[in-house]
Write an enzyme that holds these catalytic residues in place. Structure first.
Site, PDB file in Angstrom:
ATOM      1  N   ASP A 201      23.249  -2.536-100.124  1.00  0.00           N
ATOM      2  CA  ASP A 201      22.213  -3.586 -99.307  1.00  0.00           C
ATOM      3  C   ASP A 201      22.744  -4.023 -98.020  1.00  0.00           C
ATOM      4  O   ASP A 201      22.960  -5.067 -97.757  1.00  0.00           O
ATOM      5  CB  ASP A 201      21.481  -4.457 -99.885  1.00  0.00           C
ATOM      6  CG  ASP A 201      20.512  -5.241 -99.309  1.00  0.00           C
ATOM      7  OD1 ASP A 201      20.084  -4.545 -98.173  1.00  0.00           O
ATOM      8  OD2 ASP A 201      19.697  -6.134 -99.809  1.00  0.00           O
ATOM      9  N   ASN A 206      23.198  -9.588 -94.807  1.00  0.00           N
ATOM     10  CA  ASN A 206      24.368  -9.435 -95.875  1.00  0.00           C
ATOM     11  C   ASN A 206      25.758  -9.637 -95.362  1.00  0.00           C
ATOM     12  O   ASN A 206      26.619  -9.358 -96.409  1.00  0.00           O
ATOM     13  CB  ASN A 206      23.881  -8.462 -96.944  1.00  0.00           C
ATOM     14  CG  ASN A 206      22.737  -9.046 -97.580  1.00  0.00           C
ATOM     15  OD1 ASN A 206      22.196  -9.928 -97.614  1.00  0.00           O
ATOM     16  ND2 ASN A 206      21.938  -7.649 -98.124  1.00  0.00           N
ATOM     17  N   ASP A 220      25.038 -10.636-101.543  1.00  0.00           N
ATOM     18  CA  ASP A 220      23.887  -9.490-101.964  1.00  0.00           C
ATOM     19  C   ASP A 220      24.456  -8.235-102.335  1.00  0.00           C
ATOM     20  O   ASP A 220      23.964  -7.488-101.915  1.00  0.00           O
ATOM     21  CB  ASP A 220      22.797  -9.609-101.005  1.00  0.00           C
ATOM     22  CG  ASP A 220      22.144 -10.785-101.111  1.00  0.00           C
ATOM     23  OD1 ASP A 220      22.491 -11.702-101.739  1.00  0.00           O
ATOM     24  OD2 ASP A 220      21.130 -11.144-100.139  1.00  0.00           O
TER      25      ASP A 220
END
Length: 275
Positions: A201, A206, A220
């Protein structure tokens, strides 16, 4: 039972009240609870400050029946990856009838969508690309027990579909105007370019940056696993459009050190939307 606190404006969220799950209140004790993130699936992240030892902690919470937010999976991935790269260190995690939670220590840096980087998207996009390259070069594929291949992602997505729904029903035609037969593309993925341990991700939010604009860390990592590097790259560059506007995708590719691959970019963005 839930508590409420006033939610600050972070990454464009409106100022509003957010419900604090009971487990977060319990974990916080006398700490100050500050909501810092909310995703589209109802997952929440809170910062806990001011406890007896003065330490800051973060709590991620996911509502029940959200398999896309498997915090047990994330805890295992963080514990594995911390041997090689800077990631949040897990303190504890658990699950009950009201949801699941993951408590971690902070890592240095601010999100690439923090206000100071929203106004300096060139620096942010550069850090996104360089940080992703560092992760891909550092994490050992041969030692990684986690899979993020196209086959695995499609299989998990099919498990979550309601009866009668097809993967291609999730496709937004406005995002993929040139895709006439998504079923055919799914059936014939492009050959793997370079297999790496992907973040899973790698969107701009992030990626964390130091104050000088250099890459600091990632957060994450719940989908971390082995896949083609373009599974990360295509989405990381795409996320600059969502967060900064057009014109910064090429900066991500340049910072990573790769020329754009239109076929793989289109394919992995399609898979991202479908899964």
């Amino acid at each position: 039972m839930i508590g409420t606190v006033s939610r600050p404006v972070i990454s464009g969220f409106p100022d509003a009240s957010v419900a604090v799950p009971e487990i977060v209140v319990k974990l916080a004790g006398d700490d100050t609870i500050t909501p810092v993130w909310e995703n589209e699936l109802g997952g929440l992240t809170f910062r806990l400050d001011g406890g007896p030892d003065g330490a800051t902690r973060y709590v991620k919470w996911a509502p029940p029946d959200t398999p896309e937010l498997n915090l047990d999976d994330e805890a295992r991935r963080l514990s594995w990856a911390q041997r090689w790269i800077t990631v949040p260190r897990v303190i504890e995690h658990g699950i009950d009838d009201d949801g699941s939670w993951l408590v971690t220590l902070p890592v240095p840096g601010q999100s690439a969508v923090a206000p100071q980087w929203i106004v300096d998207p060139t620096s942010a996009a550069t850090a996104v690309g360089r940080g992703l390259r560092m992760v891909h070069d550092t994490l050992p594929v041969e030692q990684c027990p986690f899979d993020w291949s196209v086959e695995q992602r499609l299989a998990r997505a099919r498990e979550r579909l309601s009866d009668g729904e097809q993967l291609v029903d999730r496709l937004d035609p406005d995002q993929h105007p040139d895709v006439s037969d998504p079923n055919a593309l799914i059936a014939e993925p492009p050959p793997t370019d370079v297999a790496v341990v992907c973040h899973g991700d790698a969107c701009a939010p992030n990626t964390l940056l130091h104050d000088d604009g250099t890459f600091a860390a990632h957060v994450d990592l719940g989908s971390l696993g082995v896949a083609d590097r373009w599974a990360d790259l295509a989405v990381a560059a795409w996320s600059t459009v969502w967060n900064y506007g057009p014109g910064y995708e090429e900066i991500v590719y340049d910072a990573y050190g790769v020329d754009p691959d239109p076929e793989r970019i289109a394919f992995y963005r399609l898979i991202w939307d479908i899964t």
